[in-house]
Design an enzyme around this catalytic site. Sequence first.
Site, PDB file in Angstrom:
ATOM      1  N   HIS A  64       1.004  -1.568   0.210  1.00 31.10           N
ATOM      2  CA  HIS A  64      -0.455   0.041   0.120  1.00 31.10           C
ATOM      3  C   HIS A  64       0.757   1.188   0.316  1.00 31.10           C
ATOM      4  O   HIS A  64       0.564   1.585   1.089  1.00 31.10           O
ATOM      5  CB  HIS A  64      -1.181  -0.191   1.301  1.00 31.10           C
ATOM      6  CG  HIS A  64      -2.081   0.255   1.172  1.00 31.10           C
ATOM      7  ND1 HIS A  64      -2.950   1.013   2.050  1.00 31.10           N
ATOM      8  CD2 HIS A  64      -2.283   2.236   0.141  1.00 31.10           C
ATOM      9  CE1 HIS A  64      -4.081   2.126   1.543  1.00 31.10           C
ATOM     10  NE2 HIS A  64      -2.943   2.442   0.509  1.00 31.10           N
ATOM     11  N   ASN A 224      -7.514   3.935  11.008  1.00 37.34           N
ATOM     12  CA  ASN A 224      -7.431   5.169  10.076  1.00 37.34           C
ATOM     13  C   ASN A 224      -8.639   5.008   9.193  1.00 37.34           C
ATOM     14  O   ASN A 224      -9.068   4.284   8.333  1.00 37.34           O
ATOM     15  CB  ASN A 224      -5.842   5.552   9.406  1.00 37.34           C
ATOM     16  CG  ASN A 224      -4.904   5.725  10.027  1.00 37.34           C
ATOM     17  OD1 ASN A 224      -5.482   7.296  10.948  1.00 37.34           O
ATOM     18  ND2 ASN A 224      -4.698   4.973  11.491  1.00 37.34           N
ATOM     19  N   ASP A 279       2.201   3.894   3.068  1.00 34.62           N
ATOM     20  CA  ASP A 279       0.443   4.703   2.176  1.00 34.62           C
ATOM     21  C   ASP A 279       1.225   6.420   2.478  1.00 34.62           C
ATOM     22  O   ASP A 279       1.021   6.625   2.090  1.00 34.62           O
ATOM     23  CB  ASP A 279      -0.003   4.527   3.461  1.00 34.62           C
ATOM     24  CG  ASP A 279      -1.755   5.113   3.003  1.00 34.62           C
ATOM     25  OD1 ASP A 279      -1.528   5.001   1.662  1.00 34.62           O
ATOM     26  OD2 ASP A 279      -2.881   5.647   4.026  1.00 34.62           O
TER      27      ASP A 279
END
Length: 387
Positions: A64, A224, A279
């Site tokens: 990710h 999140n 991320d």
Amino acid sequence: MEGGFSVKTLIKNASVYHNHRFETLDILLEDGRIARMGGCGGESCDKVIDAGGSRVVPGFLDIHTHGAVGVDVNGADAEGFEKICRFFASQGTTSWLCSVLTDTKEQTMQAIDMYKEWKKTEHHGANLMGIHLEGPFLCPDYKGAMPEHLLKKPDMELLKAYQEEAEGEVRYITVSPEVEGIVDFIPYIKSLGIQVAIGHSGADYDTARKAIQNGALGATHTGNAMKLLHQHFPAIWGAVLEDDDVYCEMICDGRHLHPGTVRFIIKIKGLDRVVAITDSIMAAGLPDGNYKLGVNDVVVVDGDAKLATDGTRAGSTLTTGKALKNLLEFTGRSLTDIIPMLTENPARLIGVYDRVGSIEPGKDADLVFLDEGCNVVRTFVKGKECY
């Protein structure tokens, strides 16, 4: 093979992470794979590397990430993807998925096509293994940095078109369970060869459980852009924490999750169901400033990336090498405990553990050398030293 000849590299005197512990082993690399382990001193080799007792671990997988070093995945060309690959190798990442943020059909197709163009080029960094679609079947109330006007109700013809264009290499998708109809489509999505994660979601507990029962196996950046645990309403977070099979992604930059929350998730999920992700956005590896994340304008201050419009956190500037050190600091656990979160666990989640994720004969020769401070000092991708 180079010039029609077999290429052999011997790494000797290494402390190798194998079978969840460190063992003193030699590793013989041949034509991009691990040919043999153990005592390999009698082999005739093209190159011999004396590790001098250094710790050698499997290459890290980042499933990710939206980019790095000035390149945004949504707008990248083949050269841009290669630039990310080379930077990632310097951080210990040997395999990754390019995460395409929710975008127009045209731009998503363009990102897929540029991934295919990258595959045709000569590579000198991390291996880009496929595509992660973060959306577009997501809940507007928990959109995070997703552009709300581009979010969609389930459209399996569109998803099938993306997968066909990618020649089957969309490997992972994030969906919100409460989006009407998506839970029932999860078996079909998996039949396309796409692993399903749930996130960007305020789903109630029962809806999230149904998504898991229908085959969702991941939780996108756990804690999140999702409804949090309440004693009366455990919600999606309660569902993914409770289930023994679900893998929970974690962004361990010290901003997205408090260190105590990191320890809490690991304690509940166990060491084999946590996946460390970055991320990261195009700002990773670069100074503070103004950047892009898909269609969004992002401002980075003190390494913290936020949307220019409303201050919503928008990805990170984290690298896998830094994530490793943060996890060691946040948890106080041993390196042997932490390594699977960056290697084996993500490989199992996206179904590539037969090729990568551990150091075993027959697997890709993706190796990372760590110094005493657990800094990345050398990286090998398919047997070639990249850093």
